[in-house]
Design a protein around this motif. Structure first.
Motif, PDB file in Angstrom:
ATOM      1  N   ALA A  15       0.376  -1.450  -0.018  1.00  0.00           N
ATOM      2  CA  ALA A  15      -0.287   0.155   0.592  1.00  0.00           C
ATOM      3  C   ALA A  15       0.892   1.082   0.059  1.00  0.00           C
ATOM      4  O   ALA A  15       1.734   1.324   1.162  1.00  0.00           O
ATOM      5  N   GLY A  16       0.028   2.441  -0.505  1.00  0.00           N
ATOM      6  CA  GLY A  16       1.769   3.440  -0.616  1.00  0.00           C
ATOM      7  C   GLY A  16       1.887   3.075  -1.368  1.00  0.00           C
ATOM      8  O   GLY A  16       3.222   4.401  -0.989  1.00  0.00           O
ATOM      9  N   VAL A  17       3.148   2.455  -2.093  1.00  0.00           N
ATOM     10  CA  VAL A  17       3.507   2.964  -2.769  1.00  0.00           C
ATOM     11  C   VAL A  17       3.991   3.705  -4.253  1.00  0.00           C
ATOM     12  O   VAL A  17       2.555   3.294  -5.007  1.00  0.00           O
ATOM     13  N   ARG A  18       4.534   4.171  -4.794  1.00  0.00           N
ATOM     14  CA  ARG A  18       4.798   5.208  -5.567  1.00  0.00           C
ATOM     15  C   ARG A  18       6.564   4.899  -6.581  1.00  0.00           C
ATOM     16  O   ARG A  18       7.204   4.857  -5.936  1.00  0.00           O
ATOM     17  N   VAL A  19       5.831   4.690  -7.344  1.00  0.00           N
ATOM     18  CA  VAL A  19       6.986   3.999  -8.241  1.00  0.00           C
ATOM     19  C   VAL A  19       6.741   5.406  -9.405  1.00  0.00           C
ATOM     20  O   VAL A  19       6.178   5.416 -10.384  1.00  0.00           O
ATOM     21  N   SER A  20       8.424   6.222  -9.889  1.00  0.00           N
ATOM     22  CA  SER A  20       8.836   6.873 -11.126  1.00  0.00           C
ATOM     23  C   SER A  20       8.648   6.756 -12.318  1.00  0.00           C
ATOM     24  O   SER A  20       8.936   5.225 -12.739  1.00  0.00           O
ATOM     25  N   PRO A  21       8.434   7.015 -13.429  1.00  0.00           N
ATOM     26  CA  PRO A  21       8.858   6.667 -14.869  1.00  0.00           C
ATOM     27  C   PRO A  21      10.067   5.865 -15.209  1.00  0.00           C
ATOM     28  O   PRO A  21      11.482   5.939 -14.583  1.00  0.00           O
ATOM     29  N   PHE A  22       9.736   5.372 -15.939  1.00  0.00           N
ATOM     30  CA  PHE A  22      10.656   4.036 -15.792  1.00  0.00           C
ATOM     31  C   PHE A  22      11.237   3.041 -15.940  1.00  0.00           C
ATOM     32  O   PHE A  22      12.604   2.221 -15.739  1.00  0.00           O
ATOM     33  N   ALA A  23      11.179   3.027 -13.830  1.00  0.00           N
ATOM     34  CA  ALA A  23      11.609   1.934 -13.268  1.00  0.00           C
ATOM     35  C   ALA A  23      10.549   0.308 -13.738  1.00  0.00           C
ATOM     36  O   ALA A  23       9.987   0.673 -14.359  1.00  0.00           O
ATOM     37  N   THR A  24      11.213  -0.566 -13.290  1.00  0.00           N
ATOM     38  CA  THR A  24      11.021  -1.986 -13.026  1.00  0.00           C
ATOM     39  C   THR A  24      11.317  -3.304 -12.500  1.00  0.00           C
ATOM     40  O   THR A  24      12.247  -2.587 -11.252  1.00  0.00           O
ATOM     41  N   ILE A  25      10.012  -3.138 -12.125  1.00  0.00           N
ATOM     42  CA  ILE A  25       9.860  -4.301 -10.733  1.00  0.00           C
ATOM     43  C   ILE A  25       9.587  -5.141 -11.175  1.00  0.00           C
ATOM     44  O   ILE A  25       9.072  -5.753 -11.979  1.00  0.00           O
ATOM     45  N   GLY A  26      10.196  -6.533 -10.470  1.00  0.00           N
ATOM     46  CA  GLY A  26       9.979  -7.887 -11.049  1.00  0.00           C
ATOM     47  C   GLY A  26      10.063  -9.242 -12.055  1.00  0.00           C
ATOM     48  O   GLY A  26       9.738 -10.083 -12.396  1.00  0.00           O
ATOM     49  N   HIS A  27      11.058  -8.479 -12.656  1.00  0.00           N
ATOM     50  CA  HIS A  27      11.268  -9.078 -13.983  1.00  0.00           C
ATOM     51  C   HIS A  27      12.270  -9.795 -14.181  1.00  0.00           C
ATOM     52  O   HIS A  27      13.107 -10.193 -12.561  1.00  0.00           O
ATOM     53  N   LEU A  28      13.173 -10.968 -15.411  1.00  0.00           N
ATOM     54  CA  LEU A  28      13.425 -12.078 -14.724  1.00  0.00           C
ATOM     55  C   LEU A  28      15.453 -11.746 -13.725  1.00  0.00           C
ATOM     56  O   LEU A  28      15.616 -10.465 -14.101  1.00  0.00           O
ATOM     57  N   PRO A  29      15.345 -12.780 -13.027  1.00  0.00           N
ATOM     58  CA  PRO A  29      16.584 -12.081 -12.150  1.00  0.00           C
ATOM     59  C   PRO A  29      18.477 -12.629 -13.348  1.00  0.00           C
ATOM     60  O   PRO A  29      17.661 -13.049 -14.080  1.00  0.00           O
ATOM     61  N   GLN A  30      19.585 -12.074 -12.777  1.00  0.00           N
ATOM     62  CA  GLN A  30      20.389 -12.042 -13.436  1.00  0.00           C
ATOM     63  C   GLN A  30      20.933 -12.738 -13.648  1.00  0.00           C
ATOM     64  O   GLN A  30      22.249 -12.775 -12.697  1.00  0.00           O
ATOM     65  N   ASP A  31      20.380 -14.296 -13.349  1.00  0.00           N
ATOM     66  CA  ASP A  31      21.110 -15.439 -13.103  1.00  0.00           C
ATOM     67  C   ASP A  31      21.110 -16.096 -14.282  1.00  0.00           C
ATOM     68  O   ASP A  31      19.891 -16.607 -14.477  1.00  0.00           O
ATOM     69  N   LEU A  32      21.899 -16.915 -15.099  1.00  0.00           N
ATOM     70  CA  LEU A  32      21.978 -17.695 -16.241  1.00  0.00           C
ATOM     71  C   LEU A  32      21.613 -19.019 -15.472  1.00  0.00           C
ATOM     72  O   LEU A  32      20.577 -19.589 -16.569  1.00  0.00           O
ATOM     73  N   LYS A  33      20.980 -19.261 -14.183  1.00  0.00           N
ATOM     74  CA  LYS A  33      20.242 -20.925 -13.286  1.00  0.00           C
ATOM     75  C   LYS A  33      19.534 -20.944 -13.869  1.00  0.00           C
ATOM     76  O   LYS A  33      18.962 -21.594 -13.317  1.00  0.00           O
ATOM     77  N   TYR A  34      18.155 -19.287 -13.717  1.00  0.00           N
ATOM     78  CA  TYR A  34      17.448 -19.243 -14.017  1.00  0.00           C
ATOM     79  C   TYR A  34      16.339 -19.517 -15.195  1.00  0.00           C
ATOM     80  O   TYR A  34      17.030 -19.207 -16.197  1.00  0.00           O
ATOM     81  N   LYS A  35      15.783 -20.297 -15.373  1.00  0.00           N
ATOM     82  CA  LYS A  35      15.277 -20.954 -15.904  1.00  0.00           C
ATOM     83  C   LYS A  35      13.292 -20.504 -16.407  1.00  0.00           C
ATOM     84  O   LYS A  35      12.518 -21.656 -16.853  1.00  0.00           O
ATOM     85  N   GLY A  36      12.797 -20.109 -15.406  1.00  0.00           N
ATOM     86  CA  GLY A  36      11.328 -19.584 -15.637  1.00  0.00           C
ATOM     87  C   GLY A  36      10.742 -19.989 -14.734  1.00  0.00           C
ATOM     88  O   GLY A  36       9.249 -19.645 -14.288  1.00  0.00           O
ATOM     89  N   GLN A  37      11.008 -20.248 -13.276  1.00  0.00           N
ATOM     90  CA  GLN A  37      10.564 -20.858 -12.176  1.00  0.00           C
ATOM     91  C   GLN A  37      10.083 -20.086 -11.706  1.00  0.00           C
ATOM     92  O   GLN A  37      10.370 -18.451 -11.639  1.00  0.00           O
ATOM     93  N   PRO A  38       8.643 -20.393 -10.402  1.00  0.00           N
ATOM     94  CA  PRO A  38       7.697 -18.979 -10.361  1.00  0.00           C
ATOM     95  C   PRO A  38       8.818 -18.800  -8.878  1.00  0.00           C
ATOM     96  O   PRO A  38       8.111 -19.034  -8.391  1.00  0.00           O
ATOM     97  N   THR A  39       9.346 -17.577  -9.608  1.00  0.00           N
ATOM     98  CA  THR A  39      10.179 -16.882  -7.735  1.00  0.00           C
ATOM     99  C   THR A  39       9.604 -15.568  -7.984  1.00  0.00           C
ATOM    100  O   THR A  39       8.366 -15.346  -8.905  1.00  0.00           O
ATOM    101  N   ARG A  40       9.607 -14.705  -6.741  1.00  0.00           N
ATOM    102  CA  ARG A  40       8.540 -13.379  -6.650  1.00  0.00           C
ATOM    103  C   ARG A  40       9.354 -12.362  -6.126  1.00  0.00           C
ATOM    104  O   ARG A  40      10.681 -12.492  -6.078  1.00  0.00           O
ATOM    105  N   VAL A  41       8.985 -11.150  -6.417  1.00  0.00           N
ATOM    106  CA  VAL A  41       9.206  -9.781  -5.580  1.00  0.00           C
ATOM    107  C   VAL A  41       8.346  -9.215  -4.722  1.00  0.00           C
ATOM    108  O   VAL A  41       7.348  -9.325  -5.138  1.00  0.00           O
ATOM    109  N   VAL A  42       8.957  -8.735  -3.716  1.00  0.00           N
ATOM    110  CA  VAL A  42       7.622  -8.241  -2.326  1.00  0.00           C
ATOM    111  C   VAL A  42       8.621  -6.907  -2.156  1.00  0.00           C
ATOM    112  O   VAL A  42       8.988  -6.755  -1.438  1.00  0.00           O
ATOM    113  N   VAL A  43       7.656  -5.529  -2.112  1.00  0.00           N
ATOM    114  CA  VAL A  43       7.915  -4.361  -2.379  1.00  0.00           C
ATOM    115  C   VAL A  43       7.093  -3.772  -0.948  1.00  0.00           C
ATOM    116  O   VAL A  43       6.109  -3.746  -1.738  1.00  0.00           O
ATOM    117  N   GLY A  44       7.031  -3.712  -0.281  1.00  0.00           N
ATOM    118  CA  GLY A  44       6.411  -3.044   1.548  1.00  0.00           C
ATOM    119  C   GLY A  44       6.041  -2.034   1.048  1.00  0.00           C
ATOM    120  O   GLY A  44       6.265  -0.918   0.550  1.00  0.00           O
TER     121      GLY A  44
END
Length: 277
Positions: free
Chosen positions: A57-86
């Motif tokens: 609640a109440g989070v504000r995100v400014s232009p051109f920011a990205t949240i929750g996109h793929l990790p920069q990890d070559l081992k990642y193969k699309g598994q259902p991982t998450r991101v939480v912003v308080g």
């Protein structure tokens, strides 16, 4: 989608996304199907939120920011991982917060009331607690853990798996490769302890007597002769009844991938001068 939410006609919100009451989604934003926006979230414009993402609640995100996109990890193969912003956190322009990886604990967490400034990067599996401030261009490698009320100065880089204790200040342009004790101040490339975060301690109302105890414990740990394990034991014997000192000792004894950031000899006179001021 709550009926009170405002969505600009150029925004794309995928079916399945949960949009809370009072949300405002600005022009050209893109919201994925597994995104949840809490009450009153504001996405200014050109914001992209993807993956399994929970925005408080109440989070504000400014232009051109990205949240929750793929990790920069070559081992990642699309598994259902998450991101939480308080709740109450602000994410400024061009900042990036990546989702977790299977090589970590599967979630990237930014706590409530944080400030992620322009062009900062929060890597996969990072954990930021309450009231953390990342200044412009800060870079966090994967799996970094930052405790409450930490300030990281502009352009600093934190190595993956580093732990930073609460109420630490990291100087701008520093390269931090090792864990930083609670209430410490670090600076340099590669960063070394320069003393305690005395300004932060005073601003947050720590009594003078406790600051004095912390200074004495710091000297015992980092400015006396002998093996470090012996200094830890001596510090515990002398100051272990103080809860803040116990917190530092527990941090030192916890499991670590990176070892401990130590004081450089060239910093000792500077630390004395800061304390006297």
């Amino acid at each position: 989608m709550h009926p009170s939410a405002e969505i600009h006609p150029t925004a794309i919100v995928a079916p399945g996304a949960a949009i809370g009451p009072g949300c405002r989604i600005g022009p050209f934003c893109i919201i994925g199907a597994e995104v949840t926006l809490g009450e009153g979230v504001v996405l200014d414009s050109h914001v992209s939120v993807d993956g399994i993402a929970e925005i408080g609640a109440g989070v504000r995100v400014s232009p051109f920011a990205t949240i929750g996109h793929l990790p920069q990890d070559l081992k990642y193969k699309g598994q259902p991982t998450r991101v939480v912003v308080g709740a109450g956190t602000m994410v400024r322009e061009h900042a990036t917060i990546h989702r977790g990886s299977v090589g970590g604990h599967g979630v990237t967490t930014v706590g409530p009331d944080c400030l992620i400034m322009v062009n900062a990067h929060v890597g996969h599996d990072c954990t930021l607690d309450h009231h953390v401030i990342l200044a412009n261009n800060v870079m966090l490698g994967g799996h970094v853990a930052i405790a409450d009320t930490v300030f990281v100065g502009g352009g600093a880089a934190i190595h993956q798996f580093v732990r930073i204790g609460r109420q630490v200040v990291v100087g701008g342009m520093s390269g931090v490769e090792a864990d930083v004790i609670p209430f410490g101040a670090v600076m340099g490339n590669r960063a070394r302890l320069t003393g305690l975060n005395l300004i932060g301690l005073k601003r947050r109302g720590f009594p003078r007597s406790q600051i004095g105890t912390l200074r004495a414990a710091y000297r015992s740990l980092f400015r006396t002769a002998g093996a470090f394990q012996g200094r830890v034991e001596a510090t515990e014997a002398a100051f272990g009844e103080d809860p803040v000192v116990r917190e530092i000792l527990a941090f030192i004894r916890a499991d670590s991938h990176r070892g401990l950031c130590r004081a450089g000899r060239e910093m000792l006179e500077d630390e004395d001068a800061e304390a006297e001021a």
